[in-house]
Motif scaffolding. Structure first.
Motif, PDB file in Angstrom:
ATOM      1  N   LYS A 148       0.830  -1.195   0.000  1.00 30.13           N
ATOM      2  CA  LYS A 148       0.000   0.000   0.000  1.00 30.13           C
ATOM      3  C   LYS A 148       0.872   1.255   0.000  1.00 30.13           C
ATOM      4  CE  LYS A 148      -3.881  -2.083   2.537  1.00 30.13           C
ATOM      5  NZ  LYS A 148      -4.747  -1.989   3.747  1.00 30.13           N
ATOM      6  N   ILE A 149       0.434   2.262  -0.764  1.00 30.90           N
ATOM      7  CA  ILE A 149       1.134   3.546  -0.824  1.00 30.90           C
ATOM      8  C   ILE A 149       0.108   4.669  -0.694  1.00 30.90           C
ATOM      9  CG2 ILE A 149       2.555   5.092  -2.231  1.00 30.90           C
ATOM     10  CD1 ILE A 149       3.632   2.618  -3.683  1.00 30.90           C
ATOM     11  N   LEU A 150       0.368   5.584   0.217  1.00 28.01           N
ATOM     12  CA  LEU A 150      -0.409   6.815   0.328  1.00 28.01           C
ATOM     13  C   LEU A 150       0.453   7.939  -0.236  1.00 28.01           C
ATOM     14  CD1 LEU A 150      -1.782   6.435   3.979  1.00 28.01           C
ATOM     15  CD2 LEU A 150      -2.833   5.665   1.849  1.00 28.01           C
ATOM     16  N   PHE A 151      -0.056   8.619  -1.259  1.00 27.32           N
ATOM     17  CA  PHE A 151       0.748   9.596  -2.004  1.00 27.32           C
ATOM     18  C   PHE A 151      -0.014  10.913  -2.065  1.00 27.32           C
ATOM     19  CE2 PHE A 151       2.205  11.648  -5.904  1.00 27.32           C
ATOM     20  CZ  PHE A 151       3.577  11.467  -5.847  1.00 27.32           C
ATOM     21  N   PHE A 152       0.433  11.873  -1.280  1.00 26.34           N
ATOM     22  CA  PHE A 152      -0.251  13.165  -1.221  1.00 26.34           C
ATOM     23  C   PHE A 152       0.729  14.293  -1.550  1.00 26.34           C
ATOM     24  CE2 PHE A 152      -2.534  10.364   1.723  1.00 26.34           C
ATOM     25  CZ  PHE A 152      -3.803  10.441   1.170  1.00 26.34           C
ATOM     26  N   ILE A 162       4.663  17.405   0.364  1.00 22.15           N
ATOM     27  CA  ILE A 162       4.712  16.031  -0.138  1.00 22.15           C
ATOM     28  C   ILE A 162       4.675  15.086   1.051  1.00 22.15           C
ATOM     29  CG2 ILE A 162       6.090  14.334  -1.404  1.00 22.15           C
ATOM     30  CD1 ILE A 162       7.436  16.739  -2.830  1.00 22.15           C
ATOM     31  N   ASP A 163       3.747  14.148   1.037  1.00 26.84           N
ATOM     32  CA  ASP A 163       3.631  13.179   2.122  1.00 26.84           C
ATOM     33  C   ASP A 163       3.413  11.797   1.506  1.00 26.84           C
ATOM     34  OD1 ASP A 163       3.140  13.825   5.288  1.00 26.84           O
ATOM     35  OD2 ASP A 163       2.407  11.858   4.699  1.00 26.84           O
ATOM     36  N   ILE A 164       4.404  10.935   1.641  1.00 21.40           N
ATOM     37  CA  ILE A 164       4.360   9.615   1.007  1.00 21.40           C
ATOM     38  C   ILE A 164       4.574   8.550   2.078  1.00 21.40           C
ATOM     39  CG2 ILE A 164       5.349   8.116  -0.755  1.00 21.40           C
ATOM     40  CD1 ILE A 164       6.318  10.655  -2.191  1.00 21.40           C
ATOM     41  N   THR A 165       3.605   7.658   2.223  1.00 26.30           N
ATOM     42  CA  THR A 165       3.663   6.620   3.259  1.00 26.30           C
ATOM     43  C   THR A 165       3.479   5.250   2.615  1.00 26.30           C
ATOM     44  OG1 THR A 165       2.676   8.151   4.852  1.00 26.30           O
ATOM     45  CG2 THR A 165       2.680   5.820   5.439  1.00 26.30           C
ATOM     46  N   ASP A 166       4.254   4.263   3.092  1.00 22.19           N
ATOM     47  CA  ASP A 166       4.057   2.882   2.638  1.00 22.19           C
ATOM     48  C   ASP A 166       3.921   1.970   3.850  1.00 22.19           C
ATOM     49  OD1 ASP A 166       6.669   1.361   3.308  1.00 22.19           O
ATOM     50  OD2 ASP A 166       7.436   3.130   2.287  1.00 22.19           O
ATOM     51  N   GLY A 196      13.790  24.065   1.918  1.00 25.31           N
ATOM     52  CA  GLY A 196      12.645  23.259   2.308  1.00 25.31           C
ATOM     53  C   GLY A 196      12.911  22.445   3.559  1.00 25.31           C
ATOM     54  N   ALA A 197      11.973  21.549   3.866  1.00 24.63           N
ATOM     55  CA  ALA A 197      12.084  20.670   5.034  1.00 24.63           C
ATOM     56  C   ALA A 197      11.959  19.218   4.587  1.00 24.63           C
ATOM     57  CB  ALA A 197      10.997  21.011   6.057  1.00 24.63           C
ATOM     58  N   PHE A 198      12.704  18.342   5.251  1.00 25.62           N
ATOM     59  CA  PHE A 198      12.707  16.924   4.901  1.00 25.62           C
ATOM     60  C   PHE A 198      12.683  16.100   6.177  1.00 25.62           C
ATOM     61  CE2 PHE A 198      14.971  12.929   4.106  1.00 25.62           C
ATOM     62  CZ  PHE A 198      14.278  12.441   3.010  1.00 25.62           C
ATOM     63  N   GLU A 199      11.757  15.160   6.245  1.00 30.66           N
ATOM     64  CA  GLU A 199      11.624  14.341   7.454  1.00 30.66           C
ATOM     65  C   GLU A 199      11.312  12.901   7.062  1.00 30.66           C
ATOM     66  OE1 GLU A 199       8.890  14.096  11.533  1.00 30.66           O
ATOM     67  OE2 GLU A 199       8.615  15.737  10.102  1.00 30.66           O
ATOM     68  N   VAL A 200      11.959  11.970   7.739  1.00 29.87           N
ATOM     69  CA  VAL A 200      11.717  10.540   7.523  1.00 29.87           C
ATOM     70  C   VAL A 200      11.249   9.920   8.826  1.00 29.87           C
ATOM     71  CG1 VAL A 200      12.703   8.328   6.833  1.00 29.87           C
ATOM     72  CG2 VAL A 200      13.526  10.426   5.779  1.00 29.87           C
ATOM     73  N   GLU A 201      10.164   9.166   8.766  1.00 26.94           N
ATOM     74  CA  GLU A 201       9.691   8.396   9.912  1.00 26.94           C
ATOM     75  C   GLU A 201       9.628   6.930   9.487  1.00 26.94           C
ATOM     76  OE1 GLU A 201       5.934   9.873  11.174  1.00 26.94           O
ATOM     77  OE2 GLU A 201       6.660  11.918  11.546  1.00 26.94           O
ATOM     78  N   SER A 202      10.331   6.080  10.212  1.00 30.05           N
ATOM     79  CA  SER A 202      10.328   4.666   9.848  1.00 30.05           C
ATOM     80  C   SER A 202      10.760   3.816  11.037  1.00 30.05           C
ATOM     81  CB  SER A 202      11.277   4.414   8.672  1.00 30.05           C
ATOM     82  OG  SER A 202      11.153   3.076   8.215  1.00 30.05           O
ATOM     83  N   GLN A 203      10.176   2.629  11.129  1.00 24.83           N
ATOM     84  CA  GLN A 203      10.568   1.630  12.106  1.00 24.83           C
ATOM     85  C   GLN A 203      10.481   0.263  11.439  1.00 24.83           C
ATOM     86  OE1 GLN A 203       8.114   1.902  15.588  1.00 24.83           O
ATOM     87  NE2 GLN A 203       9.111   3.757  16.344  1.00 24.83           N
ATOM     88  N   THR A 208       7.240   3.219   6.207  1.00 26.74           N
ATOM     89  CA  THR A 208       8.030   4.450   6.143  1.00 26.74           C
ATOM     90  C   THR A 208       7.152   5.611   5.694  1.00 26.74           C
ATOM     91  OG1 THR A 208      10.035   3.213   5.570  1.00 26.74           O
ATOM     92  CG2 THR A 208      10.027   5.565   5.058  1.00 26.74           C
ATOM     93  N   ARG A 209       7.412   6.770   6.264  1.00 24.88           N
ATOM     94  CA  ARG A 209       6.726   7.997   5.851  1.00 24.88           C
ATOM     95  C   ARG A 209       7.768   9.046   5.511  1.00 24.88           C
ATOM     96  NH1 ARG A 209       4.679  12.624   9.314  1.00 24.88           N
ATOM     97  NH2 ARG A 209       3.291  13.827   7.960  1.00 24.88           N
ATOM     98  N   ILE A 210       7.637   9.635   4.323  1.00 28.46           N
ATOM     99  CA  ILE A 210       8.486  10.740   3.882  1.00 28.46           C
ATOM    100  C   ILE A 210       7.624  12.006   3.872  1.00 28.46           C
ATOM    101  CG2 ILE A 210       9.877  11.694   2.003  1.00 28.46           C
ATOM    102  CD1 ILE A 210      11.179   9.259   3.139  1.00 28.46           C
ATOM    103  N   HIS A 211       8.084  13.025   4.574  1.00 30.07           N
ATOM    104  CA  HIS A 211       7.371  14.295   4.610  1.00 30.07           C
ATOM    105  C   HIS A 211       8.311  15.399   4.137  1.00 30.07           C
ATOM    106  CE1 HIS A 211       4.271  17.160   5.935  1.00 30.07           C
ATOM    107  NE2 HIS A 211       5.288  17.927   6.314  1.00 30.07           N
ATOM    108  N   ILE A 212       7.879  16.120   3.100  1.00 29.56           N
ATOM    109  CA  ILE A 212       8.704  17.160   2.483  1.00 29.56           C
ATOM    110  C   ILE A 212       7.871  18.436   2.323  1.00 29.56           C
ATOM    111  CG2 ILE A 212       9.967  17.849   0.397  1.00 29.56           C
ATOM    112  CD1 ILE A 212      10.486  14.829  -0.071  1.00 29.56           C
ATOM    113  N   GLU A 213       8.494  19.558   2.600  1.00 27.68           N
ATOM    114  CA  GLU A 213       7.854  20.843   2.344  1.00 27.68           C
ATOM    115  C   GLU A 213       8.815  21.702   1.510  1.00 27.68           C
ATOM    116  OE1 GLU A 213       6.498  22.696   5.911  1.00 27.68           O
ATOM    117  OE2 GLU A 213       5.339  20.947   6.575  1.00 27.68           O
TER     118      GLU A 213
END
Length: 218
Positions: A148-152, A162-166, A196-203, A208-213
């Protein structure tokens, strides 16, 4: 201030050099090696042409198929440099095509919501947004084992979010600087260059979630 400008310039040069190295590596590992192999095949065919015409034709048939494959590889490298769909269709449609390409075999359940960027927005910024999205999706395809991929990609005033989660296997954040996740470091550097801003959330085991502004006005 001069020190900050100098550091920014060094970062830009570093990103450019790493991109050149990637292109050179792609060309060497695929197209150049294939073309060298085809030269040997043609030389072999010339030896067969009088003694064994049938074998010569078989060898030339292999050469033809390999040449078509090499042409496709070169086209893909050119596409990586500047996707024609981006110029022809604009950012939103180029991203939709990108999603379609990675899900050609219907492997993923993709939920998406994409805002377009006006033509007044700097073309360089739009291309950077496209490349950041593409790198994020490529990482999912190569490493995540996701379904599954959430692509916003949403415009919020003068910020493109940009917010991309798998739902893939994830990883430990301390691995971000390793060779396996080298692309993440390049993405962060790109975001830094664009203010810009770049953030990675993953365990591990939790996706994994990538958040970019990205500011649309730099």
């Amino acid at each position: 201030m001069d020190k900050i400008i100098e550091n920014n310039n060094l970062t830009i040069f570093k990103v450019q050099e790493e991109e050149r190295q990637r292109i050179a590596r792609d060309l060497h590992d695929t197209s150049l090696q294939n073309l060298t192999h085809l030269i040997h095949k043609i030389e072999l065919s010339s030896l067969y042409i009088d003694k064994d015409p049938i074998q010569a034709k078989l060898e030339l048939s292999i050469v033809e198929k390999s040449l078509r494959k090499t042409i496709e590889e070169i086209r893909n490298i050119i596409y990586d440099l500047r996707p024609m769909s981006f110029d022809d269709l604009g950012l939103k449609n180029a991203l939709l095509q990108l999603l379609s390409c990675i899900n050609e075999d219907q492997k993923y359940q993709i939920t998406y919501d994409i805002d377009n960027v006006s033509c007044e927005t700097n073309d360089v910024i739009q291309m950077a947004i496209f490349r950041l999205d593409r790198e994020s999706l490529n990482n999912i395809v190569k490493h995540a084992d996701a379904t599954k991929i959430l692509f916003f990609c949403k415009k919020n005033n003068h910020i493109y979010v940009i917010d991309i989660t798998d739902n893939g296997k994830g990883f430990r954040k301390e691995e971000c600087h390793g060779t396996k996740h080298f692309g993440l470091s390049l993405m962060k550097e790109t975001c830094d260059i664009l203010n810009g801003a770049f953030e990675v959330e993953s365990q591990p085991g939790n996706g994994t979630r990538i958040h970019i502004e990205i500011p649309l006005e730099n």
